[in-house]
Enzyme design. Structure first.
Site, PDB file in Angstrom:
ATOM      1  N   ASP A 119      29.378  74.393  67.970  1.00  0.00           N
ATOM      2  CA  ASP A 119      29.520  75.317  66.843  1.00  0.00           C
ATOM      3  C   ASP A 119      30.744  76.213  67.093  1.00  0.00           C
ATOM      4  O   ASP A 119      30.969  76.685  68.209  1.00  0.00           O
ATOM      5  CB  ASP A 119      28.254  76.171  66.695  1.00  0.00           C
ATOM      6  N   ILE A 120      31.515  76.466  66.046  1.00  0.00           N
ATOM      7  CA  ILE A 120      32.748  77.260  66.179  1.00  0.00           C
ATOM      8  C   ILE A 120      32.439  78.736  66.461  1.00  0.00           C
ATOM      9  O   ILE A 120      33.290  79.463  66.991  1.00  0.00           O
ATOM     10  CB  ILE A 120      33.591  77.116  64.887  1.00  0.00           C
ATOM     11  N   ASN A 133      18.551  74.899  59.058  1.00  0.00           N
ATOM     12  CA  ASN A 133      18.585  75.845  57.950  1.00  0.00           C
ATOM     13  C   ASN A 133      18.709  75.061  56.646  1.00  0.00           C
ATOM     14  O   ASN A 133      19.531  74.145  56.544  1.00  0.00           O
ATOM     15  CB  ASN A 133      19.775  76.803  58.102  1.00  0.00           C
ATOM     16  N   GLU A 170      24.643  77.593  55.212  1.00  0.00           N
ATOM     17  CA  GLU A 170      25.989  77.873  54.711  1.00  0.00           C
ATOM     18  C   GLU A 170      26.760  76.594  54.402  1.00  0.00           C
ATOM     19  O   GLU A 170      27.495  76.524  53.419  1.00  0.00           O
ATOM     20  CB  GLU A 170      26.774  78.691  55.744  1.00  0.00           C
ATOM     21  N   HIS A 228      22.582  69.402  58.924  1.00  0.00           N
ATOM     22  CA  HIS A 228      22.889  69.526  60.353  1.00  0.00           C
ATOM     23  C   HIS A 228      21.731  70.174  61.075  1.00  0.00           C
ATOM     24  O   HIS A 228      21.038  71.025  60.524  1.00  0.00           O
ATOM     25  CB  HIS A 228      24.152  70.374  60.573  1.00  0.00           C
ATOM     26  N   HIS A 256      21.001  72.580  64.338  1.00  0.00           N
ATOM     27  CA  HIS A 256      21.533  73.441  65.385  1.00  0.00           C
ATOM     28  C   HIS A 256      20.698  73.198  66.632  1.00  0.00           C
ATOM     29  O   HIS A 256      19.459  73.231  66.551  1.00  0.00           O
ATOM     30  CB  HIS A 256      21.368  74.921  65.034  1.00  0.00           C
TER      31      HIS A 256
HETATM   32  P1  5GP Z   1      24.284  76.895  58.568  1.00  0.00           P
HETATM   33  O1  5GP Z   1      24.187  78.352  58.241  1.00  0.00           O
HETATM   34  O2  5GP Z   1      24.816  76.102  57.419  1.00  0.00           O
HETATM   35  O3  5GP Z   1      22.984  76.339  59.103  1.00  0.00           O
HETATM   36  O4  5GP Z   1      25.291  76.785  59.782  1.00  0.00           O
HETATM   37  C1  5GP Z   1      26.601  76.333  59.672  1.00  0.00           C
HETATM   38  C2  5GP Z   1      27.215  76.447  61.039  1.00  0.00           C
HETATM   39  O5  5GP Z   1      28.459  75.798  61.021  1.00  0.00           O
HETATM   40  C3  5GP Z   1      27.464  77.882  61.496  1.00  0.00           C
HETATM   41  O6  5GP Z   1      26.772  78.126  62.721  1.00  0.00           O
HETATM   42  C4  5GP Z   1      28.985  77.951  61.679  1.00  0.00           C
HETATM   43  O7  5GP Z   1      29.392  78.720  62.786  1.00  0.00           O
HETATM   44  C5  5GP Z   1      29.356  76.490  61.838  1.00  0.00           C
HETATM   45  N1  5GP Z   1      30.700  76.153  61.372  1.00  0.00           N
HETATM   46  C6  5GP Z   1      31.272  76.542  60.187  1.00  0.00           C
HETATM   47  N2  5GP Z   1      32.520  76.034  60.084  1.00  0.00           N
HETATM   48  C7  5GP Z   1      32.729  75.325  61.223  1.00  0.00           C
HETATM   49  C8  5GP Z   1      33.850  74.565  61.694  1.00  0.00           C
HETATM   50  O8  5GP Z   1      34.900  74.447  61.061  1.00  0.00           O
HETATM   51  N3  5GP Z   1      33.721  73.969  62.917  1.00  0.00           N
HETATM   52  C9  5GP Z   1      32.556  74.086  63.655  1.00  0.00           C
HETATM   53  N4  5GP Z   1      32.540  73.456  64.838  1.00  0.00           N
HETATM   54  N5  5GP Z   1      31.503  74.782  63.236  1.00  0.00           N
HETATM   55  C10 5GP Z   1      31.585  75.405  62.024  1.00  0.00           C
END
Ligand code: 5GP
Length: 125
Positions: A33-34, A95, A103, A108, A110
């Site tokens: 994760d970034i 999520n 988001e 995906h 985590h």
């Molecule tokens: P969500 O809230 O959708 O479950 O989590 C999305 C995740 O994607 C977040 O933890 C965010 O930090 C990660 N993320 C967003 N953009 C990027 C990216 O460009 N590269 C990586 N490696 N992770 C990302």
């Protein structure tokens, strides 16, 4: 919800944006994760176009589903999180939608670990 081909994970899968890859097979990609929320914070995504875990569960093939779960196990092994490999465990999160604070609209998991998770977000306060 229809699948947005321009979401960030779709761009990573097409190689338009780089990622720090951990694991890949025919059906799955995993990368760091970034913006890590724990010492180890890894994302595991199917290569197919699925918006969320519900969509994936309904439409993915048995091979896609089993590959994703095997990839989770492999990623936990690589990161020394698996209890069966002497690790201390982890949290697996999907999520989903607005109330789930999703988001990125590409399904995906985590995988978070390397330190205690606590119960924030899992109990009403
Ligand atoms: P969500 O809230 O959708 O479950 O989590 C999305 C995740 O994607 C977040 O933890 C965010 O930090 C990660 N993320 C967003 N953009 C990027 C990216 O460009 N590269 C990586 N490696 N992770 C990302």
């Amino acid at each position: 919800m229809s699948y947005d081909e321009n979401n960030i994970f779709a761009k990573i899968l097409r190689g338009e944006i780089p990622c720090n890859k951990i694991y890949e097979d025919d059906f799955v990609l995993s990368f760091h994760d970034i913006n890590p929320q724990k010492k180890i914070h890894v994302l595991v995504i199917p290569k197919g176009s699925y918006t969320d875990v519900d969509d994936f569960s309904k439409r993915a093939s048995k091979d896609e589903i089993s590959s994703l779960m095997q990839a989770v196990a492999e990623v936990c092994k690589i990161n020394k999180l698996s209890l069966s490999e002497g690790g201390n465990g982890f949290r697996l999160i999907a999520n989903t939608g607005p109330d789930g604070s999703q988001e990125v609209p590409h399904f995906h998991y985590h995988v978070m670990g390397g330190e205690p998770m606590g119960l924030r977000g899992l109990r009403k306060v």
